[in-house]
Design a protein around this motif. Structure first.
Motif, PDB file in Angstrom:
ATOM      1  N   THR A  12      -0.968  23.722   3.838  1.00 26.11           N
ATOM      2  CA  THR A  12      -0.759  22.406   4.466  1.00 26.11           C
ATOM      3  C   THR A  12       0.319  22.542   5.537  1.00 26.11           C
ATOM      4  O   THR A  12       1.443  22.939   5.254  1.00 26.11           O
ATOM      5  N   LYS A  14       2.022  20.423   7.670  1.00 29.65           N
ATOM      6  CA  LYS A  14       3.240  19.597   7.790  1.00 29.65           C
ATOM      7  C   LYS A  14       4.185  19.864   6.622  1.00 29.65           C
ATOM      8  O   LYS A  14       5.394  19.999   6.809  1.00 29.65           O
ATOM      9  N   THR A  15       3.649  19.945   5.438  1.00 36.06           N
ATOM     10  CA  THR A  15       4.491  20.257   4.275  1.00 36.06           C
ATOM     11  C   THR A  15       5.133  21.635   4.451  1.00 36.06           C
ATOM     12  O   THR A  15       6.314  21.821   4.152  1.00 36.06           O
ATOM     13  N   SER A  55       2.573  16.105  -0.417  1.00 36.58           N
ATOM     14  CA  SER A  55       2.151  14.986   0.428  1.00 36.58           C
ATOM     15  C   SER A  55       1.278  14.065  -0.429  1.00 36.58           C
ATOM     16  O   SER A  55       0.967  14.385  -1.575  1.00 36.58           O
ATOM     17  N   THR A  56       0.934  12.905   0.117  1.00 38.45           N
ATOM     18  CA  THR A  56       0.042  11.983  -0.589  1.00 38.45           C
ATOM     19  C   THR A  56      -1.289  11.955   0.143  1.00 38.45           C
ATOM     20  O   THR A  56      -1.320  11.820   1.372  1.00 38.45           O
ATOM     21  N   TRP A  57      -2.357  12.105  -0.586  1.00 42.88           N
ATOM     22  CA  TRP A  57      -3.701  12.100  -0.023  1.00 42.88           C
ATOM     23  C   TRP A  57      -4.559  11.039  -0.728  1.00 42.88           C
ATOM     24  O   TRP A  57      -4.136  10.470  -1.740  1.00 42.88           O
ATOM     25  N   ASP A  59      -5.468   7.998  -0.409  1.00 43.66           N
ATOM     26  CA  ASP A  59      -4.954   6.646  -0.698  1.00 43.66           C
ATOM     27  C   ASP A  59      -4.206   6.594  -2.021  1.00 43.66           C
ATOM     28  O   ASP A  59      -4.624   5.919  -2.971  1.00 43.66           O
ATOM     29  N   GLY A  60      -3.131   7.288  -2.104  1.00 43.90           N
ATOM     30  CA  GLY A  60      -2.253   7.162  -3.265  1.00 43.90           C
ATOM     31  C   GLY A  60      -2.432   8.206  -4.340  1.00 43.90           C
ATOM     32  O   GLY A  60      -1.975   8.021  -5.469  1.00 43.90           O
ATOM     33  N   GLY A  89       4.378  11.388   3.847  1.00 46.48           N
ATOM     34  CA  GLY A  89       3.462  10.258   3.820  1.00 46.48           C
ATOM     35  C   GLY A  89       3.497   9.537   5.152  1.00 46.48           C
ATOM     36  O   GLY A  89       4.278   9.875   6.041  1.00 46.48           O
ATOM     37  N   ASP A  90       2.641   8.531   5.265  1.00 45.06           N
ATOM     38  CA  ASP A  90       2.489   7.762   6.505  1.00 45.06           C
ATOM     39  C   ASP A  90       2.694   6.291   6.150  1.00 45.06           C
ATOM     40  O   ASP A  90       1.813   5.641   5.599  1.00 45.06           O
ATOM     41  N   TYR A  94      -0.489   3.897   5.530  1.00 47.56           N
ATOM     42  CA  TYR A  94      -0.724   3.710   4.091  1.00 47.56           C
ATOM     43  C   TYR A  94       0.474   3.021   3.424  1.00 47.56           C
ATOM     44  O   TYR A  94       1.052   3.546   2.470  1.00 47.56           O
ATOM     45  N   ASN A  97       0.508   2.702  -0.345  1.00 49.07           N
ATOM     46  CA  ASN A  97       0.579   3.933  -1.158  1.00 49.07           C
ATOM     47  C   ASN A  97       1.580   4.927  -0.602  1.00 49.07           C
ATOM     48  O   ASN A  97       1.455   6.128  -0.835  1.00 49.07           O
ATOM     49  N   PHE A  98       2.567   4.420   0.149  1.00 49.90           N
ATOM     50  CA  PHE A  98       3.462   5.353   0.835  1.00 49.90           C
ATOM     51  C   PHE A  98       4.198   6.242  -0.173  1.00 49.90           C
ATOM     52  O   PHE A  98       4.873   5.747  -1.076  1.00 49.90           O
ATOM     53  N   LEU A  99       4.001   7.567   0.004  1.00 49.49           N
ATOM     54  CA  LEU A  99       4.723   8.573  -0.783  1.00 49.49           C
ATOM     55  C   LEU A  99       4.405   8.531  -2.290  1.00 49.49           C
ATOM     56  O   LEU A  99       5.180   9.015  -3.114  1.00 49.49           O
ATOM     57  N   GLU A 146       4.040  11.136  10.919  1.00 52.66           N
ATOM     58  CA  GLU A 146       3.227  10.319  11.812  1.00 52.66           C
ATOM     59  C   GLU A 146       4.093   9.342  12.607  1.00 52.66           C
ATOM     60  O   GLU A 146       3.829   9.077  13.770  1.00 52.66           O
TER      61      GLU A 146
HETATM   62  C1  LIG Z   1      -7.354  10.786   4.260  1.00 54.91           C
HETATM   63  C2  LIG Z   1      -5.847  10.620   4.213  1.00 54.91           C
HETATM   64  C3  LIG Z   1      -5.279   9.851   3.217  1.00 54.91           C
HETATM   65  C4  LIG Z   1      -3.887   9.660   3.169  1.00 54.91           C
HETATM   66  N1  LIG Z   1      -3.336   8.855   2.194  1.00 54.91           N
HETATM   67  C5  LIG Z   1      -2.009   8.630   2.203  1.00 54.91           C
HETATM   68  C6  LIG Z   1      -1.417   7.764   1.225  1.00 54.91           C
HETATM   69  O1  LIG Z   1      -2.070   7.204   0.355  1.00 54.91           O
HETATM   70  N2  LIG Z   1      -0.059   7.569   1.261  1.00 54.91           N
HETATM   71  C7  LIG Z   1       0.739   8.164   2.211  1.00 54.91           C
HETATM   72  O2  LIG Z   1       1.955   7.955   2.193  1.00 54.91           O
HETATM   73  N3  LIG Z   1       0.204   9.002   3.161  1.00 54.91           N
HETATM   74  C8  LIG Z   1      -1.140   9.237   3.165  1.00 54.91           C
HETATM   75  N4  LIG Z   1      -1.684  10.074   4.110  1.00 54.91           N
HETATM   76  C9  LIG Z   1      -0.800  10.693   5.118  1.00 54.91           C
HETATM   77  C10 LIG Z   1      -0.409  12.127   4.756  1.00 54.91           C
HETATM   78  O3  LIG Z   1       0.295  12.197   3.541  1.00 54.91           O
HETATM   79  C11 LIG Z   1       0.450  12.678   5.874  1.00 54.91           C
HETATM   80  O4  LIG Z   1      -0.354  12.826   7.028  1.00 54.91           O
HETATM   81  C12 LIG Z   1       1.118  14.011   5.540  1.00 54.91           C
HETATM   82  O5  LIG Z   1       1.994  14.345   6.597  1.00 54.91           O
HETATM   83  C13 LIG Z   1       0.113  15.135   5.311  1.00 54.91           C
HETATM   84  O6  LIG Z   1       0.828  16.323   5.060  1.00 54.91           O
HETATM   85  P1  LIG Z   1       0.055  17.702   4.734  1.00 54.91           P
HETATM   86  O7  LIG Z   1      -0.895  17.922   5.866  1.00 54.91           O
HETATM   87  O8  LIG Z   1       1.118  18.733   4.692  1.00 54.91           O
HETATM   88  O9  LIG Z   1      -0.629  17.506   3.427  1.00 54.91           O
HETATM   89  C14 LIG Z   1      -3.059  10.271   4.154  1.00 54.91           C
HETATM   90  C15 LIG Z   1      -3.647  11.057   5.148  1.00 54.91           C
HETATM   91  C16 LIG Z   1      -5.010  11.236   5.193  1.00 54.91           C
HETATM   92  C17 LIG Z   1      -5.614  12.087   6.296  1.00 54.91           C
END
Ligand SMILES: Cc1cc2nc3c(=O)[nH]c(=O)nc-3n(C[C@H](O)[C@H](O)[C@H](O)COP(=O)(O)O)c2cc1C
Length: 168
Positions: A12, A14-15, A55-57, A59-60, A89-90, A94, A97-99, A146
């Motif tokens: 990943t 960004k992480t 990271s969070t993916w 949606d939570g 997180g973003d 989101y 569901n942030f973080l 982001e």
């Molecule tokens: C499909 C998708 C779902 C995501 N869901 C969340 C979320 O629920 N909560 C949040 O804080 N960020 C969410 N994010 C943002 C990611 O956590 C953020 O882009 C993070 O920097 C990704 O880091 P990584 O690429 O190292 O995993 C989501 C991003 C994507 C593309």
């Protein structure tokens, strides 16, 4: 200070950038970088000072690689372990569901007896989800590539300063 094990997914981007920044700036301690995608329980419990990047993916939810390690974590005795979490997180995309990944992982690790450190204030972020929050603090460091990437370095540096006194 004891050696630190830093666990995150090497795949990943960004992480990984934040993990590498932590290693670069945390100069006074030895840090082993461990890929959580291939980690074993033995590798995890080999450290008393642990940093985890999540990271969070979805949606939570936890990303796949952490999710797959949860059954192992739930079998571990983590008493005596000091664990600091950083999350990505973003908050705009989101806010509900942030973080959350930090909250999910933090709850599991606390249940297994770990002492969580590295809490940081929620001031400066705008979001709704309480999952990663205890009182007025995140259960770790919150990084938002982001929307607030210009603050990454100062946030990481302040966190490292805090961990110097909170780790054993
Ligand atoms: C499909 C998708 C779902 C995501 N869901 C969340 C979320 O629920 N909560 C949040 O804080 N960020 C969410 N994010 C943002 C990611 O956590 C953020 O882009 C993070 O920097 C990704 O880091 P990584 O690429 O190292 O995993 C989501 C991003 C994507 C593309």
């Amino acid at each position: 200070m004891n050696k630190i094990g830093l666990f995150y997914s090497f795949n990943t981007k960004k992480t990984s950038k934040i993990a590498e920044l932590i290693r670069e700036k945390f100069t006074d301690v030895e840090i082993d970088m461990v890929n959580v995608e291939t980690v074993t329980s033995e590798q995890f419990i080999a450290y008393d000072n642990i940093i985890c990047g999540v990271s969070t993916w979805f949606d939570g939810e936890l990303p796949n690689y952490w999710d797959e390690f949860v059954p192992d974590l739930e079998d571990m005795n983590l008493s005596g372990k000091t664990i600091a979490l950083f999350g990505l997180g973003d908050q705009k995309g989101y806010p509900e569901n942030f973080l959350d990944g930090v909250g999910i992982l933090g709850e599991i690790m606390e249940n297994q007896g770990a002492r969580l450190v590295g809490y940081t204030p929620v001031q400066g972020y705008t979001f709704e989800s309480p999952r990663a929050v205890r009182g007025d603090k995140f259960m770790g460091l919150a990084i938002d590539y982001e929307n607030q990437s210009s603050m990454n370095e100062e946030r990481v540096l302040a966190w490292i300063g805090q961990l110097r006194s909170e780790f054993q």
